[in-house]
Design a protein around this motif. Structure first.
Motif, PDB file in Angstrom:
ATOM      1  N   VAL A 145       0.826  -1.213   0.000  1.00  0.00           N
ATOM      2  CA  VAL A 145       0.000   0.000   0.000  1.00  0.00           C
ATOM      3  C   VAL A 145       0.860   1.263   0.000  1.00  0.00           C
ATOM      4  CG1 VAL A 145      -2.037  -1.064   1.023  1.00  0.00           C
ATOM      5  CG2 VAL A 145      -0.246  -0.150   2.527  1.00  0.00           C
ATOM      6  N   GLY A 146       2.131   1.128  -0.403  1.00  0.00           N
ATOM      7  CA  GLY A 146       2.969   2.324  -0.531  1.00  0.00           C
ATOM      8  C   GLY A 146       4.312   2.219   0.163  1.00  0.00           C
ATOM      9  N   GLY A 147       4.511   1.187   0.971  1.00  0.00           N
ATOM     10  CA  GLY A 147       5.779   1.047   1.706  1.00  0.00           C
ATOM     11  C   GLY A 147       6.906   0.523   0.851  1.00  0.00           C
ATOM     12  N   ARG A 148       6.575  -0.044  -0.310  1.00  0.00           N
ATOM     13  CA  ARG A 148       7.581  -0.601  -1.222  1.00  0.00           C
ATOM     14  C   ARG A 148       8.546  -1.542  -0.490  1.00  0.00           C
ATOM     15  NH1 ARG A 148       8.150   0.837  -6.123  1.00  0.00           N
ATOM     16  NH2 ARG A 148      10.414   0.671  -6.148  1.00  0.00           N
ATOM     17  N   ARG A 149       7.969  -2.470   0.257  1.00  0.00           N
ATOM     18  CA  ARG A 149       8.767  -3.501   0.887  1.00  0.00           C
ATOM     19  C   ARG A 149       8.182  -4.817   0.359  1.00  0.00           C
ATOM     20  NH1 ARG A 149       9.265  -3.211   7.364  1.00  0.00           N
ATOM     21  NH2 ARG A 149       7.334  -4.388   7.217  1.00  0.00           N
ATOM     22  N   CYS A 150       7.597  -5.648   1.188  1.00  0.00           N
ATOM     23  CA  CYS A 150       6.920  -6.834   0.687  1.00  0.00           C
ATOM     24  C   CYS A 150       5.526  -6.442   0.194  1.00  0.00           C
ATOM     25  CB  CYS A 150       6.793  -7.886   1.791  1.00  0.00           C
ATOM     26  SG  CYS A 150       8.354  -8.432   2.513  1.00  0.00           S
ATOM     27  N   GLY A 151       4.812  -7.436  -0.340  1.00  0.00           N
ATOM     28  CA  GLY A 151       3.428  -7.210  -0.715  1.00  0.00           C
ATOM     29  C   GLY A 151       3.214  -7.234  -2.214  1.00  0.00           C
ATOM     30  N   VAL A 152       2.174  -7.957  -2.626  1.00  0.00           N
ATOM     31  CA  VAL A 152       1.783  -7.989  -4.029  1.00  0.00           C
ATOM     32  C   VAL A 152       1.066  -6.670  -4.354  1.00  0.00           C
ATOM     33  CG1 VAL A 152      -0.455  -9.058  -3.537  1.00  0.00           C
ATOM     34  CG2 VAL A 152       0.645  -9.477  -5.748  1.00  0.00           C
TER      35      VAL A 152
ATOM     36  N   SER B 315      14.659  -2.369   7.699  1.00  0.00           N
ATOM     37  CA  SER B 315      13.799  -2.145   8.856  1.00  0.00           C
ATOM     38  C   SER B 315      14.124  -3.248   9.858  1.00  0.00           C
ATOM     39  CB  SER B 315      12.331  -2.062   8.443  1.00  0.00           C
ATOM     40  OG  SER B 315      12.003  -3.058   7.513  1.00  0.00           O
ATOM     41  N   ASP B 316      13.336  -3.386  10.900  1.00  0.00           N
ATOM     42  CA  ASP B 316      13.769  -4.285  11.973  1.00  0.00           C
ATOM     43  C   ASP B 316      14.057  -5.694  11.468  1.00  0.00           C
ATOM     44  OD1 ASP B 316      13.350  -2.127  13.543  1.00  0.00           O
ATOM     45  OD2 ASP B 316      11.507  -2.851  14.443  1.00  0.00           O
ATOM     46  N   GLU B 317      13.216  -6.190  10.589  1.00  0.00           N
ATOM     47  CA  GLU B 317      13.298  -7.599  10.182  1.00  0.00           C
ATOM     48  C   GLU B 317      13.452  -7.765   8.692  1.00  0.00           C
ATOM     49  OE1 GLU B 317      13.428  -9.773  12.463  1.00  0.00           O
ATOM     50  OE2 GLU B 317      12.175  -9.189  14.167  1.00  0.00           O
ATOM     51  N   HIS B 318      13.644  -6.673   7.956  1.00  0.00           N
ATOM     52  CA  HIS B 318      13.704  -6.719   6.506  1.00  0.00           C
ATOM     53  C   HIS B 318      14.905  -5.919   6.012  1.00  0.00           C
ATOM     54  CE1 HIS B 318       9.398  -7.065   7.513  1.00  0.00           C
ATOM     55  NE2 HIS B 318       9.243  -7.740   6.409  1.00  0.00           N
ATOM     56  N   GLY B 319      15.512  -6.404   4.950  1.00  0.00           N
ATOM     57  CA  GLY B 319      16.455  -5.603   4.181  1.00  0.00           C
ATOM     58  C   GLY B 319      15.984  -5.595   2.738  1.00  0.00           C
ATOM     59  N   VAL B 320      16.267  -4.505   2.036  1.00  0.00           N
ATOM     60  CA  VAL B 320      15.847  -4.381   0.645  1.00  0.00           C
ATOM     61  C   VAL B 320      17.091  -4.482  -0.233  1.00  0.00           C
ATOM     62  CG1 VAL B 320      14.700  -2.907  -1.036  1.00  0.00           C
ATOM     63  CG2 VAL B 320      13.937  -2.894   1.356  1.00  0.00           C
ATOM     64  N   LEU B 321      17.102  -5.440  -1.142  1.00  0.00           N
ATOM     65  CA  LEU B 321      18.164  -5.509  -2.149  1.00  0.00           C
ATOM     66  C   LEU B 321      17.627  -4.904  -3.426  1.00  0.00           C
ATOM     67  CD1 LEU B 321      19.692  -9.107  -1.897  1.00  0.00           C
ATOM     68  CD2 LEU B 321      20.549  -6.999  -0.878  1.00  0.00           C
ATOM     69  N   THR B 322      18.367  -3.905  -3.934  1.00  0.00           N
ATOM     70  CA  THR B 322      17.973  -3.308  -5.208  1.00  0.00           C
ATOM     71  C   THR B 322      19.165  -3.360  -6.149  1.00  0.00           C
ATOM     72  OG1 THR B 322      18.613  -1.137  -4.405  1.00  0.00           O
ATOM     73  CG2 THR B 322      16.304  -1.738  -4.178  1.00  0.00           C
ATOM     74  N   GLY B 323      18.976  -2.843  -7.328  1.00  0.00           N
ATOM     75  CA  GLY B 323      20.060  -2.806  -8.300  1.00  0.00           C
ATOM     76  C   GLY B 323      19.658  -3.512  -9.571  1.00  0.00           C
ATOM     77  N   ASP B 324      20.659  -4.007 -10.252  1.00  0.00           N
ATOM     78  CA  ASP B 324      20.464  -4.686 -11.527  1.00  0.00           C
ATOM     79  C   ASP B 324      19.622  -5.954 -11.303  1.00  0.00           C
ATOM     80  OD1 ASP B 324      20.668  -6.028 -13.887  1.00  0.00           O
ATOM     81  OD2 ASP B 324      22.848  -5.907 -14.022  1.00  0.00           O
TER      82      ASP B 324
END
Lengths: 378, 378
Positions: A145-152, B315-324
């Protein structure tokens, strides 16, 4: 070899060893009551997030005040909550892989367990694990819903996943996970309202499309301490996942209400008690709480009721207090810091030192509660 | 209820649960040997810092390679090291208050214990604690050589404290603690050399004034992984406190050598193994290691051997991998991260999962070592 706890029940406040994680029981209990009263008055369920406190002691107190259960992020947290007596746990997160899902399915033999999915592979894995353990798992479809983390994506993509859930014999479609994490810490009420209103449009649209597909959303779950009033007022969310309200960290205290004043619905109830180990010069006091005692991901901890003193430049085991020399504590003195961010700060400690009458002359340690899910990573 | 360890000895590398703290034993052992050989060849003692590893298992391996003992920052760390078999521990830090000093003095009944002081009150408190427990404590006077944290001013102020130590019947003056923390992470060799040369002038001047006062400095202790070659070459320091060399975090890898190339004396041996729990879009993979698995005070963890992928926005329990998108792992895949800063990252985990042959086809878990002093705060 077990670690020395920093205090014992019955000790005076001044006898607590440093650094220690200190809970002001009186403020904590007022926060408990305030959120319970708010959600009950507004007809939404409260499912507080246990990632804040990591403690069945606190979870059971929230439930005694009317919470329907708990959220958590990890299977290992769910295990500790259920072992501690919590009967209804939502893992408000994706769980990937058979090893973790087997543990979650085993847990569903002794408690109501829900989890989130955002991918068809996740639906299949959860269904298979539930079948292996002869249980039914409740499933929420997580939408972004806008957090751009998990979620379809909201809408049709979410409907396809919900349909897959509903086709499974071992899964029960429960509704939507619609949490907007980044909105929690937007400083002005207008920014937060705009973000949550957009999230609400996505959630409502998805609920409607699900209804067209014959799927009823029993639960629309989300919200945090920064935005819960907006979700509550929307008529879309019916379950509130706020966690930090019980402690109120320094970062949430930087949020502003509609009139521009600081967010004051809850009181600071959680502190790091720290001692001055060195005071080499009058304008620098070195305290014994650094990265190992206080998380800094959302800003520095804040000296409590000590105008003019600033906590800065932490290293692993040291923090530097600078500012007005008159405001600085002397060598050996203990002071309180408000954590910048409660959740990861709590995760650094093994014990809550629970203090009664903290700011009065009879301040004393009433209990020690273990941070039972500290380090529960998997 | 004990936490599930993320692996068991004998398992294949691919069977380790995530997130987990993984030690590449082969690289670790090469780092052990490299620093031991360097310090022995250059005639300085090595007293590695246990705040990096928090593990008697690792301490005893360093000592088997010739280290004279260990440093640590807290009394509770010293307790765990001594219980684990370490016979010579320096608390390279100030210890304030009778409660902590009593514990340290008790420890001196079963091991050689040293501590630092930077104030006459600290001398008095340490002497009283040693007297109460009928032991002698070794004391280094900590001087501020530029880090602006703890430490008395070099020169006469330090001499006055050393004289107070030497007058006590229960303290033994051992020398100087002269550690320059902020110099460790200066990026260019020129900056680091200039900082340490200045620190050396302060230390040498203090040693000379102490000699004029009739006090001999047996030990001048300091240095870290970022600067140990400079202290070693100075002829002033005779004891090296480097700790991070065994693991080599991403921050130290950003240091540059004289020719401008990255600092390569040691190999990355410590990793966070993390799994992808969600991959909602092709250019975003969400991993299960966030603030609870990786400290970010010295920058983000770095995906290992995965050019084009960037770890961001934990965040506490998540990391975001971005890039190619081509570089990003798929849902369910495990990848390795190099910690931004080893010491506080290790403090988030209960176990080292020790892997043999990590980058080869037979990678397997050889042992689990407890992070015995994790959470040792007091």
């Amino acid at each position: 070899m077990p670690l020395h706890p920093p205090a014992q029940a019955g000790q005076r406040f001044s006898e607590i060893d440093t650094p220690a994680l200190v809970l002001d029981l009186d403020a904590f209990e007022r926060n408990l009551v305030a959120m319970a009263a708010y959600t009950q008055a507004h007809g939404v369920r409260l499912r507080p997030h246990a990632k804040t406190h990591k403690s069945p002691e606190i979870a059971l107190r929230q439930i005694a005040h009317g919470a329907v259960g708990q959220c958590c992020q990890k299977v290992s947290e769910a295990e500790i909550l259920v072992a501690g007596g919590v009967q209804d746990v939502l893992v408000s997160n994706e769980v990937a892989g058979a090893a973790k899902l087997d543990r979650l399915a085993q847990l569903a033999r002794s408690a109501k367990i829900s989890l989130c999915v955002d991918h068809l592979d996740g639906v299949r894995e959860a269904a298979e694990a539930a079948a292996r353990h002869d249980v039914v798992l409740d499933v929420l479809v997580e939408i972004d819903v806008g957090g751009r983390r998990c979620g379809v994506a909201p809408g049709e993509a979410a409907v396809r996943i919900a349909e897959a859930v509903s086709r499974s014999n071992t899964l029960r479609f429960g509704g939507l996970q619609a949490y907007h994490g980044t909105a929690q810490h937007m400083r002005s009420i207008d920014e937060r309202r705009e973000a949550i209103e957009r999230a609400g449009l996505s959630a409502r649209n998805t609920v409607e499309r699900l209804a067209q597909a014959g799927l009823s959303c029993g639960v629309v779950s989300g919200a945090g301490t920064g935005t819960y009033e907006i979700e509550t007022g929307s008529g879309i969310w019916n379950e509130i996942q706020a966690g930090s309200y019980i402690f109120m960290d320094a970062d949430y205290a930087r949020n502003r209400q509609a009139d521009g004043t600081p967010f004051r619905a809850f009181e600071h109830a959680l502190f790091i008690l720290t001692g001055v180990m060195s005071k080499p010069v009058p304008d620098r006091a070195i305290v014994d709480a650094g990265h190992k005692a206080a998380a800094i991901d959302s800003g520095m901890p804040m000296p409590f009721r000590r105008e003019g003193a600033v906590y800065t430049k932490p290293s692993d085991e040291h923090g530097v207090l600078t500012g007005d020399p008159i405001a600085l504590p002397h060598r050996g003195e203990h002071i309180l810091l408000v954590p910048g961010h409660c959740d990861p700060t709590v995760n650094l400690h093994d014990w809550y030192v629970c203090v009664r009458g903290m700011h009065g002359p009879d301040a004393h340690v009433e209990a020690l509660w273990p941070v039972a899910a500290r380090g529960a990573l998997t």
